[in-house]
Write a protein that holds these residues in place. Structure first.
Motif, PDB file in Angstrom:
ATOM      1  N   GLY A  48      25.297 -35.954  52.610  1.00 55.31           N
ATOM      2  CA  GLY A  48      25.809 -35.549  53.906  1.00 55.31           C
ATOM      3  C   GLY A  48      26.478 -36.646  54.700  1.00 55.31           C
ATOM      4  N   ASN A  49      26.748 -37.786  54.057  1.00 48.65           N
ATOM      5  CA  ASN A  49      27.355 -38.914  54.759  1.00 48.65           C
ATOM      6  C   ASN A  49      28.630 -39.360  54.052  1.00 48.65           C
ATOM      7  N   LEU A  50      29.708 -39.504  54.819  1.00 50.24           N
ATOM      8  CA  LEU A  50      30.947 -40.037  54.276  1.00 50.24           C
ATOM      9  C   LEU A  50      30.872 -41.557  54.231  1.00 50.24           C
ATOM     10  N   VAL A  51      31.305 -42.122  53.089  1.00 46.46           N
ATOM     11  CA  VAL A  51      31.239 -43.576  52.895  1.00 46.46           C
ATOM     12  C   VAL A  51      32.587 -44.057  52.381  1.00 46.46           C
ATOM     13  N   ASN A  52      33.215 -44.988  53.087  1.00 48.64           N
ATOM     14  CA  ASN A  52      34.438 -45.615  52.603  1.00 48.64           C
ATOM     15  C   ASN A  52      34.074 -46.718  51.614  1.00 48.64           C
ATOM     16  N   VAL A  53      34.779 -46.720  50.484  1.00 46.81           N
ATOM     17  CA  VAL A  53      34.441 -47.621  49.379  1.00 46.81           C
ATOM     18  C   VAL A  53      35.676 -48.430  48.993  1.00 46.81           C
TER      19      VAL A  53
END
Length: 478
Positions: free
Chosen positions: A356-361
């Motif tokens: 449920g969490n957006l993560v920039n990679v």
């Protein structure tokens, strides 16, 4: 006026040496990571073993992670109290304050979500990130604050007057203002106004069935059946109909003592901030509890507002400390976000959605075991991330990948719901990769009241494979 020493919260430099001693016994062990500049609490009574309660802000998901301590929530009921006093199924989210009850080592029985405020903001946030909601002053923590964990904002990037919000956090006395302030850990914008509203706070005084809150306006609450133990400095939560907000005092429909409780044989692990400190008595107040600092901890420089992790046991009619850790850097005690779970590897990995969490990679944070992954490979991920600007995705600092899916790993899948049976509590969906997935659910599954509304529609699900069954954790429209 409280007898506690009132110290202004302000940025400070933590000592880099080990601050706190440890009393080791059957209950707890505190491992002081001196060389790394931080302290980590590993509890034998709470978190890593035994029965009891843990309370704090959610800092990640493997199952559920509260300040670095992971609790298996495979069979846990996740609930929030309603105005009628009934537990209602809900979802755990990053930054929420939760209370975890467990009877076995690191295994959650129930997870209670603990919003502190739910209502309409009466002011916009100022330049310092302060705003007012239901008469209570709320402080948003920025990512530049290394002593407190940055506030998670969902559905907004800044608070405006008139926003309908749910707020989580810790109450701390602010000597400059002269009353208690809610240090927000999460603020979520609501799609509809709450009615009844939910208001929490610190009790300033009690006069029979009327409470005066320790806030900037001296807001009063009236309830005919107040809990007997509510008194000055107690934590309280109340539900009030919107129509009653025009009266004084506010007539509550329900009032509860919001402080955690424990029996003689249990331990309580709190991740919180020091609300007040009584230097003469060698006591601190945390989450409405007055706690004796035993000799091992009495000399610790615990200022009001200090972020701590503390383990507490009963001591006669009161409470005492058996383990304690104090934040020394921005990465301590929940400063970093940990995410663990399984998904289908996307074609473009610059942004991942996990638990449920957006993560920039960025490419540089991907471990070598992520190389060579193909689109739609089912992969288990462990991500360490930092919070960024309010309302923006997390920023990964490390991503590890494995094609070996651990037992009980939470797996996220998107697809189409093709059939279900409420009698058998089963469901079938076809994933976007064309795989037919058969699932079962139980009382802990979070799902819409009417599953028929999702039939033949695109959905997102989370499930775990437990004893050979694909057990559904939640389903929602995609």
């Amino acid at each position: 006026m409280s007898p506690f020493t009132m110290t202004l919260m302000q940025p400070r430099t933590w000592p880099r040496s080990c601050l706190l001693a440890l009393t080791c016994g059957l209950v707890a062990c505190l491992l002081a990571a001196c060389s790394g500049g931080g302290n980590t609490l590993v509890s034998g009574g709470v978190g890593s073993g035994g029965s009891g309660t843990a309370e704090g802000a959610v800092t990640g998901f493997g199952s559920v992670i509260v300040t670095g301590v992971e609790y298996d929530d495979t069979n846990a009921k996740v609930v929030v109290d309603t105005a009628q006093g009934q537990p209602e199924a809900t979802e755990v989210k990053l930054g929420q304050r939760v209370r975890i009850r467990h009877s076995k080592a690191g295994v959650a029985d129930t997870i209670q979500v603990l919003p502190q405020l739910r209502g309409t903001a009466s002011s916009a946030q100022d330049a310092q990130g302060v705003f007012t909601l239901l008469g209570q002053t709320v402080q948003i923590v920025s990512t530049s604050d290394t002593q407190n964990t940055a506030t998670v904002l969902e559905g907004l990037t800044t608070v405006a007057s008139g926003d309908d919000l749910e707020v989580h956090g810790n109450w701390v006395f602010n000597s400059t203002r002269g009353y208690s302030v809610l240090i927000a850990t999460r603020i979520e914008k609501l799609s509809t106004p709450a009615d009844p509203v939910l208001v929490s706070g610190v009790v300033h005084t009690r006069n029979n069935d009327v409470l005066t809150l320790d806030d900037g306006t001296g807001q009063t609450l009236q309830y005919a059946h107040l809990p007997a133990n509510l008194a000055s400095q107690s934590l309280v939560t109340a539900w009030v109909q919107r129509s009653a907000l025009a009266t004084s005092p506010w007539i509550a429909t329900r009032v509860v003592d919001a402080s955690p409780t424990l029996t003689d044989s249990e331990h309580l692990l709190l991740n919180t901030q020091v609300s007040e400190r009584d230097l003469a008595q060698g006591e601190i107040r945390v989450q409405g509890l007055r706690v004796k600092l035993t000799s091992a901890f009495s000399s610790a420089p615990l200022n009001v507002g200090s972020t701590i992790q503390i383990e507490i046991v009963r001591d006669g009619e009161g409470y005492k400390t058996v383990a304690l850790a104090q934040r020394q850097s921005g990465n301590d005690l929940g400063g970093l976000v940990e995410l663990k779970g399984s998904l289908s590897w996307p074609g473009n990995s610059v942004q991942l959605s996990l638990r449920g969490n957006l993560v920039n990679v960025s490419e540089g944070v991907l471990a070598t075991n992520c190389a060579g992954l193909k689109t739609n490979d089912k992969v288990y991920l462990e991500i360490t991330a930092q919070r960024t600007s309010p309302g923006q995705p997390l920023r990964a600092t490390q991503v590890s990948c494995s094609l070996q899916i651990p037992t009980n790993s939470v797996i996220e899948v998107s697809g189409t719901l093709t059939q279900f049976s409420t009698t058998a509590q089963t469901m079938t969906m076809r994933t976007i990769q064309g795989v037919v997935l058969n699932l079962v659910w139980n009382s802990t599954t979070l799902q819409p009241l009417n599953l028929a509304d999702l039939l033949n529609r695109s959905v997102e699900i989370e499930y775990q494979t437990v004893n050979g069954e694909n057990r559904l954790r939640k389903v929602k429209p995609n």
